[in-house]
Every structure is written in structure tokens, then in C-alpha cells.
Enzyme design. Structure first.
Site, PDB file in Angstrom:
ATOM      1  CB  CYS A  81      -0.924   0.002   1.213  1.00 35.21           C
ATOM      2  SG  CYS A  81      -2.028   1.440   1.284  1.00 35.21           S
ATOM      3  CB  CYS A  89      -3.993   4.790  -5.645  1.00 33.96           C
ATOM      4  SG  CYS A  89      -3.770   3.000  -5.443  1.00 33.96           S
TER       5      CYS A  89
END
Length: 313
Positions: A85, A235
Site C-alpha cells: 500500500c 493511490c
């Protein structure tokens, strides 16, 4: 359970400092699989309301295998354990600095998909050197209910993405519901058509791109996550997958920097270098801010101790 919450460009990260499940030793990939297999109730109770919030990602600190790493980490959301992530790594790095565990400079963090290098520039600014990212399928077309034929690339940046450019719907805050519905329909069609990674890995993220009205910004994105929420940040793993696609198309040179904007307007600075296996090594710079430090309680008489699930799972 002791936690520290931060946000990276609006996207929340919850670092689990203590009180999480014991996952034993061994490679982080095996420990991540153990977390997914045996501790789903844990990560759902931490991520779901009333303790969590939509789009929050958890970061469980674990002992690294590599002694050169400052920590190991396993990321997860309410629906699944994640390989990597990007926004969470930025948030984790800023959290470690907030705790006094690291200072400005370069550090290594071990994840289930490999070692990630982070450079802390100041209290809030972090540059990630991500794992090698790659495009595996170009211009795959699927028929999507309500949208007809949709074409996208399949790429990997630490998670698997189906990337659609241009977006079928204008990327605006007022369109988030429509964008989410479109992304879900596309992901459903992608899975139904057996489209995945080289070894059939499932696509769990969908990204839409369009030109940004801001002249300094390369493009604007909408990122649909595995748990049905959208990414408030641009992201990190999605940006890595995007860089792999741009490089493969010859649309971005090695070392050339661009600014990527999210649906809410937060930004990352992106660039890449060629990878040793034909992909790209992404660099992502973003900012995170610590929001809260707290202790989570799980009382046996609390009817919502395991979280509130709004849809059957």
C-alpha cells in the site's frame, strides 16, 4: 489495542502498534497469508465502523526478516489483506517519525511483496521507491452491462489493477457514486472474463484516468478499492502500475517527473527508473499527517465489537 491514525492526501491509515494477532515467524508473505486465513475478524473489527471508516487501510507492524529494515508491515482493509500500500507506507513512515523511531533520511520497510525504500524529507513528506512494477496486458476489452465495450490495461504495482483511460464518466467529486458503480461493473466483467495477472491473479482494483484541468498536473484519477470504497489519494500502488503503462507506451521517459491528482485534488509526484526485469522502479512523493493516537477497546458485551457490516459478506 494501541493505534495511531494518519491520512495521506485524505486517505486514512491506521498503524497497529500493539494488540494485534501473533503471526509467528517466517517470510512476510506467509505471515500475510496467515493473517488473511485466520484473523479476518481482527482486521474487519479494526477497519469497519464504528471504530474504523470507509477507505481506511490498516498497517500491522511485524518483525522484519531482513535486519536492515526498520520494520515489517502487513497492510489490509476491511475486505482483504493487501500485498502493498503506497499511501499506507507514506503514512507509516510519518507515524514512525512522529513516534521518534526514525529521523529524516532513507530507510527500508519490509512488505509481503518485497522491500520498499522510503526517504523522509521532513515531518510530513516521504518518497517511496516501490517494488518493480509492470504492465502484463495491453488494451483488453470486456463487455460491461450498461457501458458496452470497455478497454483497459492490466498492470501490477504491488496490487493488481485494471486501468481505463479515458474514464467512462467525468472524474468529479459529484460523480463518486456513479464512478464507483461503473468501476464495480467493470471489475465484475473483468473477473467473469478470466482476465488477471500472468498466473491468473485476480484484479481487485480499477482505475479511471482523464486529463486534469490544472495545467501542472498530468492527469486525474479515480481508484476503486477491493472493499468497494474509493481512494482519496492518487493511490501509490495504482500510480506505480500507471507508470509501468506509460513507460511501456513510450509516453513517459525514465527520470521524467509528473504530478498525479486524485478525485479530491490531492497529489503525488511520480517518476521511474527502468527495472532489472523489464518493468519500472517507481518513485512516489506524497505527504501524510498524523491525526490521532488512541486505544481501541473490544468489550465482550458490545454487539458491534466485530464491526458493522452494511452488506452480506
Amino acid at each position: 489495542m494501541h493505534v495511531i491514525d494518519s491520512h495521506t492526501g485524505g486517505e486514512p491509515t491506521r498503524v497497529i502498534l500493539s494488540g494485534g494477532p501473533h503471526l509467528g515467524s517466517g517470510p512476510l508473505s506467509e505471515r500475510a497469508a496467515r493473517l488473511a486465513r485466520e484473523s479476518r475478524a481482527f482486521y474487519r473489527s479494526v477497519m469497519l465502523e464504528p471504530r474504523g471508516q470507509p477507505a481506511m487501510v490498516g498497517a500491522l507492524l511485524v518483525e522484519p526478516v531482513d535486519p536492515d529494515c526498520i520494520t515489517g508491515v502487513i497492510f489490509f482493509d476491511a475486505e482483504a489483506v493487501l500485498g502493498m500500500c503506497g499511501h499506507g507506507t507514506i503514512g507509516l513512515t510519518v507515524t514512525l517519525a512522529h513516534m521518534g523511531r526514525i529521523r529524516a533520511g532513507t530507510h527500508k520497510i519490509e512488505t509481503p511483496v518485497g522491500i520498499v525504500e522510503v526517504c523522509l524529507s521532513d515531518a510530513n513528506t516521504v518518497t517511496i521507491t516501490n517494488i518493480e512494477s509492470r504492465r502484463v496486458h495491453r488494451a483488453r476489452q470486456v463487455d460491461v452491462d450498461g457501458f458496452g465495450p470497455v478497454t483497459g490495461d492490466v498492470a501490477y504495482g504491488g496490487n493488481w489493477f485494471f486501468i481505463v483511460d479515458p474514464s467512462p464518466i467525468p472524474i468529479e467529486r459529484t460523480n463518486i457514486r456513479a464512478l464507483s458503480d461503473a468501476a464495480l461493473a467493470i471489475r465484475t466483467a473483468v473477473i467473469a472474463n478470466g482476465i488477471g495477472g500472468e498466473e491468473g491473479q485476480p484484479i481487485d482494483h480499477v482505475i479511471f484516468y482523464e486529463m486534469s484541468p490544472r495545467s501542472a498536473v498530468h492527469s486525474r484519477s479515480f481508484v476503486f478499492c477491493p472493499d468497494g470504497t474509493y481512494d482519496r489519494s492518487p493511490c501509490g500502488t495504482g500510480s506505480s502500475a500507471r507508470l509501468a503503462c506509460l513507460a511501456a507506451e513510450g509516453l513517459l521517459n525514465a527520470g521524467e517527473e509528473i504530478i498525479q491528482e486524485s478525485v479530491i485534488g490531492s497529489t503525488y509526484r511520480l517518476s521511474y527508473q527502468p527495472g532489472p526485469n523489464g518493468g519500472v522502479i517507481p518513485k512516489i512523493t506524497g505527504q501524510a499527517h498524523v491525526m490521532a493516537e488512541s486505544t481501541l477497546h473490544f468489550h465482550t458485551d458490545d454487539p458491534y465489537r466485530n464491526g458493522i457490516c452494511h452488506a452480506p459478506q
